[in-house]
Structure formats: C-alpha cells, structure tokens
Design an enzyme around this catalytic site. Sequence first.
Site, PDB file in Angstrom:
ATOM      1  N   ASP A  93      38.998  36.331  36.473  1.00 31.64           N
ATOM      2  CA  ASP A  93      38.178  35.362  35.313  1.00 31.64           C
ATOM      3  C   ASP A  93      39.075  34.248  35.467  1.00 31.64           C
ATOM      4  OD1 ASP A  93      40.334  36.280  33.676  1.00 31.64           O
ATOM      5  OD2 ASP A  93      39.230  37.521  32.253  1.00 31.64           O
ATOM      6  N   SER A  94      38.739  33.260  34.480  1.00 32.03           N
ATOM      7  CA  SER A  94      39.502  31.931  34.361  1.00 32.03           C
ATOM      8  C   SER A  94      40.887  32.017  33.570  1.00 32.03           C
ATOM      9  CB  SER A  94      38.774  30.788  33.973  1.00 32.03           C
ATOM     10  OG  SER A  94      38.488  30.985  32.619  1.00 32.03           O
ATOM     11  N   PHE A  97      38.444  32.750  28.358  1.00 30.70           N
ATOM     12  CA  PHE A  97      37.907  33.806  27.202  1.00 30.70           C
ATOM     13  C   PHE A  97      39.222  34.578  26.517  1.00 30.70           C
ATOM     14  CE2 PHE A  97      36.543  37.945  25.751  1.00 30.70           C
ATOM     15  CZ  PHE A  97      35.602  37.642  24.939  1.00 30.70           C
ATOM     16  N   ASP A 147      36.032  27.666  31.526  1.00 30.49           N
ATOM     17  CA  ASP A 147      35.035  27.156  30.534  1.00 30.49           C
ATOM     18  C   ASP A 147      35.528  27.260  29.203  1.00 30.49           C
ATOM     19  OD1 ASP A 147      35.092  30.000  30.576  1.00 30.49           O
ATOM     20  OD2 ASP A 147      32.972  30.180  30.220  1.00 30.49           O
ATOM     21  N   GLY A 222      28.884  32.875  27.787  1.00 31.10           N
ATOM     22  CA  GLY A 222      28.596  32.668  26.315  1.00 31.10           C
ATOM     23  C   GLY A 222      27.351  33.350  25.769  1.00 31.10           C
ATOM     24  N   ASP A 272      30.232  43.090  34.673  1.00 35.28           N
ATOM     25  CA  ASP A 272      31.640  43.537  34.387  1.00 35.28           C
ATOM     26  C   ASP A 272      31.436  43.796  32.864  1.00 35.28           C
ATOM     27  OD1 ASP A 272      32.075  40.636  33.581  1.00 35.28           O
ATOM     28  OD2 ASP A 272      33.692  42.063  32.835  1.00 35.28           O
ATOM     29  N   CYS A 310      25.415  64.214  37.922  1.00 39.05           N
ATOM     30  CA  CYS A 310      26.485  63.312  38.591  1.00 39.05           C
ATOM     31  C   CYS A 310      27.215  64.377  39.376  1.00 39.05           C
ATOM     32  CB  CYS A 310      27.432  62.898  37.298  1.00 39.05           C
ATOM     33  SG  CYS A 310      28.548  61.771  37.817  1.00 39.05           S
ATOM     34  N   CYS A 312      30.579  63.234  40.579  1.00 37.50           N
ATOM     35  CA  CYS A 312      31.813  62.638  40.425  1.00 37.50           C
ATOM     36  C   CYS A 312      32.679  63.737  40.228  1.00 37.50           C
ATOM     37  CB  CYS A 312      31.943  61.670  39.082  1.00 37.50           C
ATOM     38  SG  CYS A 312      32.351  62.335  37.561  1.00 37.50           S
ATOM     39  N   CYS A 315      32.682  65.618  37.003  1.00 32.38           N
ATOM     40  CA  CYS A 315      31.361  66.692  36.773  1.00 32.38           C
ATOM     41  C   CYS A 315      31.426  67.565  37.699  1.00 32.38           C
ATOM     42  CB  CYS A 315      30.283  65.710  36.728  1.00 32.38           C
ATOM     43  SG  CYS A 315      30.121  64.490  35.330  1.00 32.38           S
ATOM     44  N   HIS A 341      34.321  59.687  35.250  1.00 32.31           N
ATOM     45  CA  HIS A 341      32.904  59.772  35.340  1.00 32.31           C
ATOM     46  C   HIS A 341      32.254  58.478  34.677  1.00 32.31           C
ATOM     47  CE1 HIS A 341      28.866  60.990  34.152  1.00 32.31           C
ATOM     48  NE2 HIS A 341      29.083  60.456  32.856  1.00 32.31           N
TER      49      HIS A 341
END
Lengths: 385, 385
Positions: A93-94, A97, A147, A222, A272, A310, A312, A315, A341
Amino acid sequence: MALTLTLDAHDPETQARAGRMETRHGEVLTPAFMPVGTQGAVKTLTPDELTAAGADILLANTYHLDQRPGVDVVRALGGLHRFMGWPKAILTDSGGFQVLSLAELRKVSDEGVEFRSHLDGSRKFLSPEEAVRIQDGLGTDIAMSLDELVEAPVAPDAARRAAERTVLWAERGLKERERLRDEGRGGMALFGINQGGVEAAERRRCFERLGAMPFDGYAIGGLWVGEERSLSLDMVEHDCGLFPEGRPRYLMGVGHPVDVLDALGRGVDLLDCVLPTRNARRGTVFVSTGRLVVKNAAYAADPRPLDLECDCYTCARFSRAYLRHLFAAGELLGMRLASIHAVTHMIGLVRRARRAVLEGRFREFREAFVERFRSGETLAPSGAA
Amino acid sequence: MALTLTLDAHDPETQARAGRMETRHGEVLTPAFMPVGTQGAVKTLTPDELTAAGADILLANTYHLDQRPGVDVVRALGGLHRFMGWPKAILTDSGGFQVLSLAELRKVSDEGVEFRSHLDGSRKFLSPEEAVRIQDGLGTDIAMSLDELVEAPVAPDAARRAAERTVLWAERGLKERERLRDEGRGGMALFGINQGGVEAAERRRCFERLGAMPFDGYAIGGLWVGEERSLSLDMVEHDCGLFPEGRPRYLMGVGHPVDVLDALGRGVDLLDCVLPTRNARRGTVFVSTGRLVVKNAAYAADPRPLDLECDCYTCARFSRAYLRHLFAAGELLGMRLASIHAVTHMIGLVRRARRAVLEGRFREFREAFVERFRSGETLAPSGAA
C-alpha cells in the site's frame, strides 16, 4: 509493462472474471485474496505456510516497514522479497491509510502528509513522490499511489476535496515513477486509487482523471469504512463499470467471505484484509458452514477438525478440542494453527470462485455459499455442525 | 518390557555412551535432548517442525495437562500422542515438581501432596498412585515416579527425609502400575528418580533401595536447583556410577549446552530443559560459537543466518536482520523461527555428541565445543562472529 492481466473467462450472469496477472515475481491467478504481512510477516506464519495455503501474492504495509526496520535496511538486505523470504508477488500500500489512522498530529496539505511516527514521535513527511520512492526501495511488484482517505460519514465537499487531492497526488506519483525509471529503477507496477466516498458522481469525476493516466491497475478506495454495506457494493459495481477491462481491479480492505464473493460478482480481481487472520488469532475462524468460535468451551472434547471440508494442515492434523485447549492455555501454536486455516480458507474460497467463473457457474456458487454460510453462522457447538 | 535400551558404544575416555532406546512409539537414539511440550505443545512449534529438528522424543508435563484440559479429555480423544499430533515417543514427568513449584497451599505428607490448583484454586491431592494413573491415562511412553524435591540449600536431614519419602512413593507407584497391568493397562515404562540433594552418601542410600525395584530406567533428580555446578556434576557422575548399565539414565531439567555435554560425559542418556526455547522466545539463541542475542540492534542489518553452521529452516532461509526486525516489531514469527533454531541446535548438538561417542572421540568433541563456546559467548555483533 510491469504487469499484464490476461482474462480467461467472464461469468455469463455476473460481472465476475477469472484471469492471470503476470508480475515480476510470478503469475498471480485472479481473482486473488492477498494475506496481509503488515510488518514484513503474515502474523505467525512462514512463507512456506503461505505457499501451502495457495498464496501467490501478499500485501505488505509501506508505513510500517518504512518506520521499522526502514526502507534503507530492507534495500540493503536485497529488498523485501529476500528480507522476508517470500519469492512470489508483493503488493504494497502507499502508507497513506496508516499515516492517517496510526500516526499522530497529522496535517494533510496538497504537498502531502506531515505526521509524527507512532513509534518514536519523530516528525515525518509523506509526499506522493516519497510514497512511490519508498515502495520502489522495498522492491514491491505492485505499488499504490498515495491517496487521501476520508472517514464516513463525510460531507460531499470533503469527499470532493479528498478526491481532487488524490488525483493530484496520482499524477505526481506517476511522474516520480517516470523519474525513477530514467534512473533505471521504478520497475514496479503502479495502481491509482479511485476515491469519492459513496457519491457515485464524485467517484465518476475522480475516475475521469485517473482513468486518463497510465496506471497499471486501479483500486477502489474509501469504502467499508463505516457506511452501509449495500451502498459500498453499489460503489464497487459503479467503479468496476468505469475501470478499463484489461487492468486489474483491487478492492482494499475487504475480507468477510460474503463481502468477498459479492465484490467478485461485481468485477473485482484482488482483495486483501486482516479480518480472517486477526479473528483466527483471537480464536474465531470462518469455515465452510459459517463462523466457528473454537476457543469456546463447547469444543473442549470435539474430535472433529475446524472445518470438515478443509484440507489445510490444521484441519488435516488437529481437532477442535486441541485448538480449544491451545487457546485456553494461551499457547501461541493455537494462533498459528487457526491462522493457517484462516488463510487457506480465504484463498481457497476465492480460488473456488475462480473455478466457478471459468465454468460459468459463479452466481450459483455464490448463492449456495452465502445461503449455507448465513444459515450456519454462528455454528452451534458439537454435534450440530 | 515396556522399554529396552541397546548400547552401541562407550566412549573410551569418558563415561559417555551411545545407544538406541525402543519405546511403544518408536526408537529413540540416545543420548537424546527432549524438547519440552509443557501444555501439550512445544511452545510455538508444530509436531512436524520437531520432527524436522530431529526430535524422536519429547517431554510433556503431567501437572499442566491434568489441570487443563484434564486427563479424561485427553484420554477420550485417543491419548496425548493423538491429541497433540505427535506420533513418536513421549516422556511425562510425575507432576510433582510442578505441584511443588506452581500450586498453592501445598502440604506434603507420606500420603502425597495436597494442593490448590494454580488455575482455579480448587483443592487437589496427588498421591504416587494417582501420578502413575494420570500418566497412564495420558498414554505416555515413559512415566516418572512421584518424588519429593527439596530446594537448595537444604539441611542434610531434610534431604534425607525427602529421599526416604521418594523411595516410599517409588514403591507405591510401581505397585500401582502392576495393578493397572492386571487391568490390561499400565503398558508404559516407569522410571524411578534418585534424590538426596548434593549429599553423595544420601543419594547412594536412596539408590540402594530404588535400584532394587524393577524400574525401566532411572532419573537424576534434585540437581541444578541452586547448588554449585561442579557439585551437581559430581552427583551426576556419582549416580551414573550406581545406576545399572543397561537402563536409560535421565538428567532432569538441564539444557545449557556446556552442562549437557558435561553430563553426557558422565554417562547420561536423556535430558530435557525449557532453557533453549525459553531463551529463544526472548530473542537469545545458542549457536555453534556461543550465545547470540539476536534481538539486539547490532544485528539490524546483519545478512547472515543466526548460526553459520546450522542447516535448520530458520538458518537456511532468514537473516539475523529479519529475526531482529521480527523481535523489535513484536511479531510472533520471530519467536517461532528462533525456537526452530533452538530445538534443532540442541538436538543436533546431542546427536553430534552421539556420533563422537560412536567414533571414540567424545572427549575431544566436548573440549573443542566448550572451548569455542566459552570464547564466543556472548558473540560480538556483526563482523566478528
């Protein structure tokens, strides 16, 4: 091109799409859910566990990494991929935020953001150029333009001012990347972020200018910051309708399974969110049939895996009873196993959605998932799941 | 026999020995360092990571597991191996040490120990019979007899009383195992624990009685609790000189690399200690050349692995700089990666010592290690290591 998107399929009944995004660090199947490695690590997990979970891209936070250990340290050690031992794609990210949510005494002007570090109180300044330079220094594959984000509820004129500043900063960020490229750097992709709050007209106006700039992709910014969910989804649909077909679309910070599928159905390629892993570390995981609060005493003797569907590591190998015990006993292994998981489940959900798009049955897939998820949430303990 | 020990070699110049111990859950190469899974997990690590580190036995704490989740839960879920996903050997302590160090309002009599749980304050009673029953319920491979431990410095008559009680409890524990075997249970090995503090005569007197009982192995108890190191080592040598050749010898709670090698040279087969992993979680690890405080700022830009001679996952993949960052940033992954190294290093050290015994060069191996370790401790940061 620092990044190319090849679209393999469009769902016939929704706006969902399936493709492959080629980055400097390999191919990313889209749509993709990106685990978040805020401080250069997806909390509690190794790169190999992320690979096993199916991740081929992750997100790292520029603000955090620039504060600590610092972009110079990361660059001296060969860049972020090498630093954290992650050979696949990274999106950063920039930093905007986090500056606006974590830093103290921040002051936003057209020049950039002045703030004090939340770590040591030192005075800092983040300009759109600096945001691009830092991300280049980290060695990211996909950088985000700085931003300005405003919190909901926001007055229309505040949203407009933020959108205008975002456009201004976008131009300056792109120029900085050009300058870096003249120096033989700046090889990463750069995404513009569309703003304008929940005002469709404002978002359209913002994109009229961003869309004319040579960004490699676009983010929807936003949203999911306090406004109504249906309004957010309208804005996602609105933005995706404006965005160019051939470039990736990234919806920032959305990670509830139902929201994710709703966003995919509106044409989003990348998402994300820390929600699934943060919940997991607190003893709650999303499973196929809803949300499971595994730290509850009700699971103390439950021999079943977290999620019966699942495969994984967690699990496949451990019971709810064992995880419940680990949480009750304060063992960090509980956070780890639940995180494995959580990441596997979110990436798997989006991967299954992708397959549904390829097979032209995304709407059906989404509806079946949501109906089951909604009816199961929160799971009744033992016996009923 | 619940356990057999085959001795492959004796070092010509010391009392060190190399062998293989056959348990209900596989073969354990001896000497062996046992990682400690206090609450049913070696803190931060999965069973697979322990296997990768070379572990073929680990220790679990009876007191903790009996308190939480409770032996009935563990048994209902198929026993401790299945509960924690560990297919290899497990040694459990008797619970006595924890009762005497953690529980409140404890009162020791010949009958056993009355105490209040450190978790919920409930009143409990641990008898030598109950200690054996709990360990049987957990499904351990090697159980320990309940013993009475006294803290140093201790008056000779207190040490004698504790040793006498230990002998009494040892007899009762063995009888309880017989009773369980009559019921088709009690298949685990049972070790007696020799006590007597740092009084050789007392330890000899204690073992005259214990040695006449049909224990599958013997532990050296009551040492490394505050007395002088050289005195402890004398007692180790003393006890090993009394113990029967063909049964395993377990030195409890010793984990500093130099102590470990000194103990092996006196004939010890098994050791356990939380020290290496506890240190690791706090940002300090033992490496080939000493002790490395990786959380120190001095390592912030150090691209080298923790230990240049180690091939563990952490050393193969990550730099000191990255680990230092993880500790500075409070990322749990730092604890994990340091723990992986710590366990691999200790098991590897003992495994290399074993090879040295097989090759008749243990004394040389020990001396070279100690000399290097002592000169390197604590490592100078960057450049000098």
